[in-house]
Scaffold this motif. Structure first.
Motif, PDB file in Angstrom:
ATOM      1  N   GLY A 166       0.690  -1.115   0.042  1.00 38.83           N
ATOM      2  CA  GLY A 166       0.056   0.069   0.164  1.00 38.83           C
ATOM      3  C   GLY A 166       0.907   1.294   0.095  1.00 38.83           C
ATOM      4  O   GLY A 166       1.580   1.635   0.675  1.00 38.83           O
ATOM      5  N   ASN A 167       0.635   2.130  -1.005  1.00 44.00           N
ATOM      6  CA  ASN A 167       1.236   3.364  -1.183  1.00 44.00           C
ATOM      7  C   ASN A 167       1.155   4.307   0.129  1.00 44.00           C
ATOM      8  O   ASN A 167       1.845   5.151   0.551  1.00 44.00           O
ATOM      9  N   GLU A 168       0.004   4.069   0.760  1.00 36.67           N
ATOM     10  CA  GLU A 168      -0.583   5.075   1.752  1.00 36.67           C
ATOM     11  C   GLU A 168       0.026   4.710   3.135  1.00 36.67           C
ATOM     12  O   GLU A 168      -0.125   5.437   4.207  1.00 36.67           O
ATOM     13  N   LEU A 169       0.765   3.659   3.245  1.00 33.28           N
ATOM     14  CA  LEU A 169       1.198   3.129   4.603  1.00 33.28           C
ATOM     15  C   LEU A 169       2.772   3.796   4.898  1.00 33.28           C
ATOM     16  O   LEU A 169       3.495   3.967   3.888  1.00 33.28           O
ATOM     17  N   PRO A 201       5.134  -1.164  -2.603  1.00 28.66           N
ATOM     18  CA  PRO A 201       4.058   0.073  -2.900  1.00 28.66           C
ATOM     19  C   PRO A 201       3.077  -0.731  -3.998  1.00 28.66           C
ATOM     20  O   PRO A 201       3.259  -1.790  -4.335  1.00 28.66           O
ATOM     21  N   ASP A 202       2.098   0.169  -4.205  1.00 24.52           N
ATOM     22  CA  ASP A 202       1.022  -0.301  -5.155  1.00 24.52           C
ATOM     23  C   ASP A 202       1.362   0.053  -6.419  1.00 24.52           C
ATOM     24  O   ASP A 202       1.007   0.824  -7.445  1.00 24.52           O
ATOM     25  N   ASP A 203       2.475  -0.659  -6.817  1.00 19.09           N
ATOM     26  CA  ASP A 203       3.149  -0.650  -8.251  1.00 19.09           C
ATOM     27  C   ASP A 203       3.585  -2.226  -8.768  1.00 19.09           C
ATOM     28  O   ASP A 203       3.965  -2.956  -7.946  1.00 19.09           O
ATOM     29  N   SER A 204       2.659  -2.431  -9.940  1.00 17.44           N
ATOM     30  CA  SER A 204       3.059  -3.993 -10.340  1.00 17.44           C
ATOM     31  C   SER A 204       4.322  -4.607 -10.421  1.00 17.44           C
ATOM     32  O   SER A 204       4.532  -5.674  -9.783  1.00 17.44           O
ATOM     33  N   ALA A 205       5.203  -3.465 -11.200  1.00 20.98           N
ATOM     34  CA  ALA A 205       6.462  -4.126 -11.332  1.00 20.98           C
ATOM     35  C   ALA A 205       7.055  -4.262  -9.835  1.00 20.98           C
ATOM     36  O   ALA A 205       7.897  -5.224  -9.780  1.00 20.98           O
ATOM     37  N   LEU A 265       5.924  -4.871  -6.835  1.00 20.96           N
ATOM     38  CA  LEU A 265       5.243  -5.816  -6.355  1.00 20.96           C
ATOM     39  C   LEU A 265       5.859  -7.304  -6.735  1.00 20.96           C
ATOM     40  O   LEU A 265       6.055  -8.160  -6.022  1.00 20.96           O
ATOM     41  N   SER A 266       6.003  -7.259  -8.370  1.00 21.59           N
ATOM     42  CA  SER A 266       6.614  -8.384  -8.713  1.00 21.59           C
ATOM     43  C   SER A 266       8.178  -8.604  -8.257  1.00 21.59           C
ATOM     44  O   SER A 266       8.534  -9.789  -7.906  1.00 21.59           O
ATOM     45  N   VAL A 267       8.616  -7.795  -8.135  1.00 22.88           N
ATOM     46  CA  VAL A 267      10.237  -7.794  -7.692  1.00 22.88           C
ATOM     47  C   VAL A 267      10.083  -8.316  -6.346  1.00 22.88           C
ATOM     48  O   VAL A 267      10.829  -9.213  -6.054  1.00 22.88           O
ATOM     49  N   SER A 268       9.467  -7.719  -5.481  1.00 27.35           N
ATOM     50  CA  SER A 268       9.338  -8.120  -4.049  1.00 27.35           C
ATOM     51  C   SER A 268       8.869  -9.637  -3.990  1.00 27.35           C
ATOM     52  O   SER A 268       9.620 -10.434  -3.178  1.00 27.35           O
ATOM     53  N   LEU A 269       8.007 -10.225  -4.815  1.00 26.55           N
ATOM     54  CA  LEU A 269       7.528 -11.356  -4.612  1.00 26.55           C
ATOM     55  C   LEU A 269       8.561 -12.369  -5.258  1.00 26.55           C
ATOM     56  O   LEU A 269       8.778 -13.401  -4.478  1.00 26.55           O
ATOM     57  N   SER A 270       9.214 -11.848  -6.132  1.00 29.15           N
ATOM     58  CA  SER A 270      10.334 -12.786  -6.770  1.00 29.15           C
ATOM     59  C   SER A 270      11.450 -13.033  -5.972  1.00 29.15           C
ATOM     60  O   SER A 270      11.916 -14.112  -5.916  1.00 29.15           O
ATOM     61  N   ARG A 271      11.767 -11.842  -5.281  1.00 25.23           N
ATOM     62  CA  ARG A 271      12.995 -11.982  -4.064  1.00 25.23           C
ATOM     63  C   ARG A 271      12.496 -12.960  -3.314  1.00 25.23           C
ATOM     64  O   ARG A 271      13.350 -13.807  -2.784  1.00 25.23           O
ATOM     65  N   VAL A 272      11.363 -13.092  -2.704  1.00 23.95           N
ATOM     66  CA  VAL A 272      10.829 -13.991  -1.566  1.00 23.95           C
ATOM     67  C   VAL A 272      10.860 -15.392  -2.250  1.00 23.95           C
ATOM     68  O   VAL A 272      11.366 -16.179  -1.528  1.00 23.95           O
ATOM     69  N   VAL A 323     -10.240  -6.298  -4.946  1.00 24.84           N
ATOM     70  CA  VAL A 323     -10.533  -6.208  -6.560  1.00 24.84           C
ATOM     71  C   VAL A 323     -10.549  -4.550  -6.866  1.00 24.84           C
ATOM     72  O   VAL A 323     -11.012  -4.278  -8.014  1.00 24.84           O
ATOM     73  N   GLY A 324      -9.996  -3.657  -6.218  1.00 28.51           N
ATOM     74  CA  GLY A 324      -9.866  -2.423  -6.506  1.00 28.51           C
ATOM     75  C   GLY A 324      -8.804  -2.255  -7.560  1.00 28.51           C
ATOM     76  O   GLY A 324      -8.119  -2.857  -7.823  1.00 28.51           O
ATOM     77  N   ASP A 325      -8.924  -0.966  -8.029  1.00 29.81           N
ATOM     78  CA  ASP A 325      -7.732  -0.565  -8.920  1.00 29.81           C
ATOM     79  C   ASP A 325      -6.452  -0.605  -8.678  1.00 29.81           C
ATOM     80  O   ASP A 325      -5.512  -0.725  -9.511  1.00 29.81           O
ATOM     81  N   PHE A 326      -6.154  -0.488  -7.089  1.00 26.94           N
ATOM     82  CA  PHE A 326      -4.767  -0.446  -6.751  1.00 26.94           C
ATOM     83  C   PHE A 326      -4.575  -1.727  -5.825  1.00 26.94           C
ATOM     84  O   PHE A 326      -3.647  -1.877  -5.137  1.00 26.94           O
ATOM     85  N   ASP A 327      -5.325  -2.858  -6.075  1.00 32.07           N
ATOM     86  CA  ASP A 327      -5.212  -4.013  -5.459  1.00 32.07           C
ATOM     87  C   ASP A 327      -4.550  -4.841  -6.304  1.00 32.07           C
ATOM     88  O   ASP A 327      -5.216  -5.566  -7.127  1.00 32.07           O
TER      89      ASP A 327
END
Length: 416
Positions: free
Chosen positions: A190-193, A231-235, A237-244, A261-265
């Motif tokens: 989440g970008n807001e956190l 952050p709420d950024d697809s790229a 988030l994918s990098v973070s998950l790949s590292r895990v 199912v929101g635009d930023f989920d």
């Protein structure tokens, strides 16, 4: 055909809680084991069956302080021919007409069949008289009366308590094999956190989920690994998950936020892009609908909602049993108890509903439940004041004071 496919997809997407738990259970296995000293074994999950290496006690011992004697000779004055203490070797047999002073834990002399407690004896010079009230064949612990060589001491899956560790030590072991603590990676999205409070003006929403979830991982026997905030950024988030996924030794990934199912989920699309295989994508519950589980390659992933209350209620229902499964212990599904409503409850919608509240007692001592006024999924302050959840089935009618209700007590889930 289209109807069948749609129904099947809906079942995968949002099963009932029981079905979601069953899929979670099938998707998890106990982690490996390690050998630890008994000083490190408290609270750990046993991974082996141990059998006693000796008899305990190894020989007959006194259960009380007193005099060891032959009961058949107890009616006469007896010569006291020595003293035997705990830790002394087994002495010579008793001579006829004699007794021997003995202390608790000391080996019983051969030929003795009774210990008379000292309160039921009387000294007469150098001799001993047995007083009325003494009884035959008393106060002797037989060899092996605690446990015998080969007796079972532990079983796999048991959580080792202090008394279990004492038994293991008495049975001849200084070490024991236990399941290692599951390593659980915790990621917020989440970008807001914000990670931490910052002095000065400006709006701040601090990340409460990650600290709370790490605390639950510790309380439920795991080792939390803090992955921070994605952050709420697809790229990104994918990098973070790949590292895990590329990190060895992680047994479970727990995320919070981004699973709706929101635009930023963006969690579900990011997982899907990496080959995520879902067991379920939502659960038919409120709060906590946006809970998902599946596998990213070999790595189990439990996705929790972003709202704090929803995340923690879902953790109680899904993370706790997941930790039990990974730890090698019995499946720890939360079991509701019954209480009497002290306040009215509204009708529920199409999902199983959990309502925060407080327990009490009525005049007869029966447990009561009072629902709290604020049930917003983000209001963590109300959850902190609650001590139970009312569990209401889907499409339940309103309930009145005095009606029975199922409740989940927080004190039965240590650490929650």
């Amino acid at each position: 055909m289209q109807t069948s496919t749609t129904t099947a997809n809906a079942t995968i997407d949002m099963p009932e809680i029981a079905e979601a738990l069953a899929r979670l259970e099938r998707g998890l296995r106990a982690v490996g084991s390690e050998r630890v000293g008994l000083d490190e074994a408290a609270g750990r999950i046993c991974a082996e069956a141990l059998a006693a290496r000796l008899d305990a006690p190894p020989f007959a011992v006194a259960a009380m302080d007193g005099y060891a004697l032959r009961w058949a000779e107890a009616g006469a004055l007896m010569d006291c021919t020595g003293v035997v203490r705990a830790g002394d070797p087994i002495g010579p047999p008793l001579a006829s007409g004699t007794c021997r002073r003995i202390f608790t834990g000391a080996p019983i002399p051969p030929q003795a069949d009774t210990v008379v407690v000292q309160e039921l004896t009387e000294a007469v010079g150098e001799r001993v008289r047995i007083l009325p009230g003494a009884a035959p064949h008393r106060h002797i612990r037989a060899a092996g009366s605690n446990f015998c060589l080969g007796a079972p001491v532990t079983r796999p899956g048991m959580r080792l308590r202090a008394r279990d560790i004492g038994l293991v030590a008495a049975a001849g072991y200084a070490e024991i094999r236990v399941h290692r603590r599951p390593r659980v990676a915790v990621l917020s999205t989440g970008n807001e956190l914000s990670r931490a409070f910052a002095e000065g003006p400006g709006a701040q929403i601090l990340d409460a989920n990650r600290p709370a979830l790490k605390a639950l991982v510790r309380a439920w026997g795991g080792v939390p690994l803090d992955l921070g905030i994605a952050p709420d950024d697809s790229a990104a988030l994918s990098v973070s998950l790949s590292r895990v996924l590329a990190t060895e030794g992680i047994d479970l990934l727990v995320t919070s936020g981004g699973a709706s199912v929101g635009d930023f989920d963006l969690l579900s699309p990011a997982l899907a892009g990496l080959g995520f295989e879902p067991a379920f994508r939502k659960v038919r519950m409120r709060p906590g609908k946006a809970t998902l589980f599946g596998h990213l390659g070999p790595l189990p992933v439990l996705g929790l909602p972003g709202n704090a209350v929803a995340a923690l209620v879902s953790a109680l229902l899904f993370l706790r049993p997941a930790m039990a499964r990974l730890s090698g212990t019995e499946w720890a599904e939360s079991s509701p108890e019954r209480a009497v409503l002290a306040t009215a409850l509204p009708a529920t919608g199409p999902r199983t509903t959990f309502l925060r509240g407080q327990l009490g007692r009525d005049e007869q001592g029966a447990p009561t439940f009072s629902v709290m006024g604020e049930q917003d999924n983000a209001m963590l302050s109300e959850l902190a004041l609650a001590d139970a959840l009312a569990v209401r089935p889907a499409d339940a009618p309103p309930a009145a004071p005095g009606d029975a209700v199922a409740v989940l007590r927080f004190d039965l889930s240590p650490g929650f």
